[in-house]
Scaffold this motif. Structure first.
Motif, PDB file in Angstrom:
ATOM      1  N   UNK A  83      42.377  40.874  35.257  1.00  0.00           N
ATOM      2  CA  UNK A  83      43.212  40.258  34.231  1.00  0.00           C
ATOM      3  C   UNK A  83      42.439  39.233  33.409  1.00  0.00           C
ATOM      4  N   UNK A  84      42.961  38.975  32.233  1.00  0.00           N
ATOM      5  CA  UNK A  84      42.637  37.792  31.456  1.00  0.00           C
ATOM      6  C   UNK A  84      43.779  36.788  31.615  1.00  0.00           C
ATOM      7  N   UNK A  85      43.480  35.505  31.424  1.00  0.00           N
ATOM      8  CA  UNK A  85      44.521  34.501  31.235  1.00  0.00           C
ATOM      9  C   UNK A  85      44.657  34.312  29.734  1.00  0.00           C
ATOM     10  N   UNK A  86      45.778  34.787  29.185  1.00  0.00           N
ATOM     11  CA  UNK A  86      45.992  34.776  27.737  1.00  0.00           C
ATOM     12  C   UNK A  86      46.853  33.584  27.336  1.00  0.00           C
ATOM     13  N   UNK A  87      46.574  33.064  26.148  1.00  0.00           N
ATOM     14  CA  UNK A  87      47.335  31.915  25.657  1.00  0.00           C
ATOM     15  C   UNK A  87      47.548  32.051  24.153  1.00  0.00           C
ATOM     16  N   UNK A 100      46.019  35.258  19.931  1.00  0.00           N
ATOM     17  CA  UNK A 100      45.820  34.929  21.332  1.00  0.00           C
ATOM     18  C   UNK A 100      44.365  34.609  21.633  1.00  0.00           C
ATOM     19  N   UNK A 101      44.180  33.768  22.657  1.00  0.00           N
ATOM     20  CA  UNK A 101      42.872  33.471  23.212  1.00  0.00           C
ATOM     21  C   UNK A 101      42.866  33.909  24.668  1.00  0.00           C
ATOM     22  N   UNK A 102      41.738  34.395  25.147  1.00  0.00           N
ATOM     23  CA  UNK A 102      41.553  34.641  26.569  1.00  0.00           C
ATOM     24  C   UNK A 102      40.736  33.474  27.120  1.00  0.00           C
ATOM     25  N   UNK A 103      41.380  32.598  27.863  1.00  0.00           N
ATOM     26  CA  UNK A 103      40.676  31.398  28.324  1.00  0.00           C
ATOM     27  C   UNK A 103      40.089  31.580  29.720  1.00  0.00           C
ATOM     28  N   UNK A 104      40.459  32.660  30.419  1.00  0.00           N
ATOM     29  CA  UNK A 104      39.843  33.006  31.693  1.00  0.00           C
ATOM     30  C   UNK A 104      39.746  34.522  31.787  1.00  0.00           C
ATOM     31  N   UNK A 105      38.674  34.997  32.403  1.00  0.00           N
ATOM     32  CA  UNK A 105      38.447  36.420  32.613  1.00  0.00           C
ATOM     33  C   UNK A 105      37.916  36.579  34.025  1.00  0.00           C
ATOM     34  N   UNK A 106      38.714  37.201  34.909  1.00  0.00           N
ATOM     35  CA  UNK A 106      38.266  37.281  36.303  1.00  0.00           C
ATOM     36  C   UNK A 106      37.084  38.221  36.474  1.00  0.00           C
TER      37      UNK A 106
END
Length: 381
Positions: A83-87, A100-106
């Protein structure tokens, strides 16, 4: 002369128009919620992402903007997956949204990011997003809890901080929803994030920080019965949850009833010591808040308690806003948001703008996983 006196007296009377919003029930101003805006802000397939799930929504402490967060599930709807953490951000109360921004990418293909709670520290103006990895033990064996923090109103975020260094690696899935900062008691300033464990070792657990998020520890909890044992339908399994601070400083946690123990309805736990303990004597089942087992939204705003969920005992359908004028003792008022498939939901307000509440929920026509939809609800019109 008498006729003139009567006319003169009538002309001097003040005509008072009674509006519904001025009526009070138990000293609380009555509301008339009305949906005035709805927009799908994430749709399955956007940015080549398979599905978006687990809505989070908050205000920002400095500019009073809105931030929405979601799990961007890269390849499938599965809870355990990459997943991404989307914001996304709105600077105009939800009428328009920045890309949207992806601020984390596992960066993995197994058991990645699991949202999570967002909590605002109004005293310092910081925002925390709490999330976990390997929470489902899918081809991994150590669950780890993290937070990212923004000090600039959600525009940028620091590198993830490993919270498991202090609280251990027992699986803890925050929320999903919002953490809270206590403001009505001797525990003012305390940050409180509540969540749940694995299904065997499930229950409602809360994390506490008394130093603005630098350090965290476990506070109160409500464990499943039997604990650390494989579960069957009908067991007592408190699960995903949403804490609320009440006017008297107590904390109420509105909790998913995973095993449908006693009823297909919500479990309510209460703390009078800032989330340190949740005595079993203060736990009850809210028979008026029926549910199919789901993460729900709960909010206390200007004397009124609000609750959102798919209002059904068996299916995730019929997203509904409920409200109560007596701190959740009775729920005699509701507004249908979407009658068809609908799942997780969350709510927030913007401090200083008392006339609206904001909802983000999972919405679809065939399944609940088709989109995340933002709703603005005006309370007086």
């Amino acid at each position: 002369m008498l006729l003139l006196l009567i006319i003169s007296t009538f002309c001097c009377l003040e005509v008072v128009h009674t509006h519904p919003e001025n009526q009070k029930i138990g000293g609380v101003t009555q509301v008339e919620p009305l949906v005035t805006l709805e927009e799908k802000i994430w749709v399955a397939g956007d940015a080549d992402v398979s599905h978006y799930r687990i809505p989070l929504l908050t205000y920002t402490p400095k500019n009073k903007n809105l931030l929405a967060m979601a799990e961007a599930r890269k390849y499938a709807t599965s809870d355990a997956g990459s997943k991404f953490l989307a914001i996304r951000r709105s600077n105009d109360g939800g009428y328009s949204w920045k890309p949207q921004q992806f601020i984390e990418n596992d960066g993995s293909i197994f058991d990645g990011i699991s949202l999570g709670s967002v909590v605002v520290d109004d005293e310092l103006g910081n925002i925390f997003i709490v999330f976990s990895r390997c929470n489902h033990y899918e081809k991994c064996n150590i669950s780890t809890l993290y937070y990212v923090k923004s000090t600039d109103d959600g525009y940028t975020w620091n590198n993830p901080v490993n919270m498991s260094m202090s609280i251990g690696t027992k699986a803890f899935a925050a929320g999903p929803g919002s953490g809270i900062q206590l403001k009505n008691s001797k525990y003012n300033g305390r940050l409180l994030v509540c969540g749940h464990g694995t299904l065997d070792g499930d229950g409602m657990f809360c994390l506490i920080s008394d130093d603005h998020g630098d350090n965290w520890r476990y506070g109160g909890m409500l464990k499943s019965i039997p604990y650390n044992t494989p579960k069957v339908s009908g067991d007592f399994i408190p699960d995903e949850c949403q804490p609320i601070e009440m006017p008297d400083g107590s904390v109420v946690v509105n909790t998913r009833n995973q095993g449908h123990y006693h009823c297909h309805c919500r479990i309510i736990a209460k703390s009078t010591d800032g989330g340190e303990t949740f005595p079993i004597d203060d736990v009850y089942f809210d028979l008026n808040l029926i549910e199919p087992a789901v993460a729900a939204g709960a909010l206390f705003h200007n004397g009124v308690m609000y609750f959102t969920n798919p209002t059904s005992t068996s299916h995730r359908v019929n997203m509904t806003l409920h409200w109560s004028y007596d701190l959740g003792k009775t729920w005699n008022n509701s507004l249908s948001i979407w009658p068809n498939p609908s799942g997780y939901s969350t709510m927030t307000t913007i401090p200083g703008l008392d006339n609206s509440i904001y909802i983000l929920y999972e919405k679809g026509r065939v399944s609940t996983y088709e989109s995340l939809s933002f709703v603005k609800v005006d309370l007086h019109h």
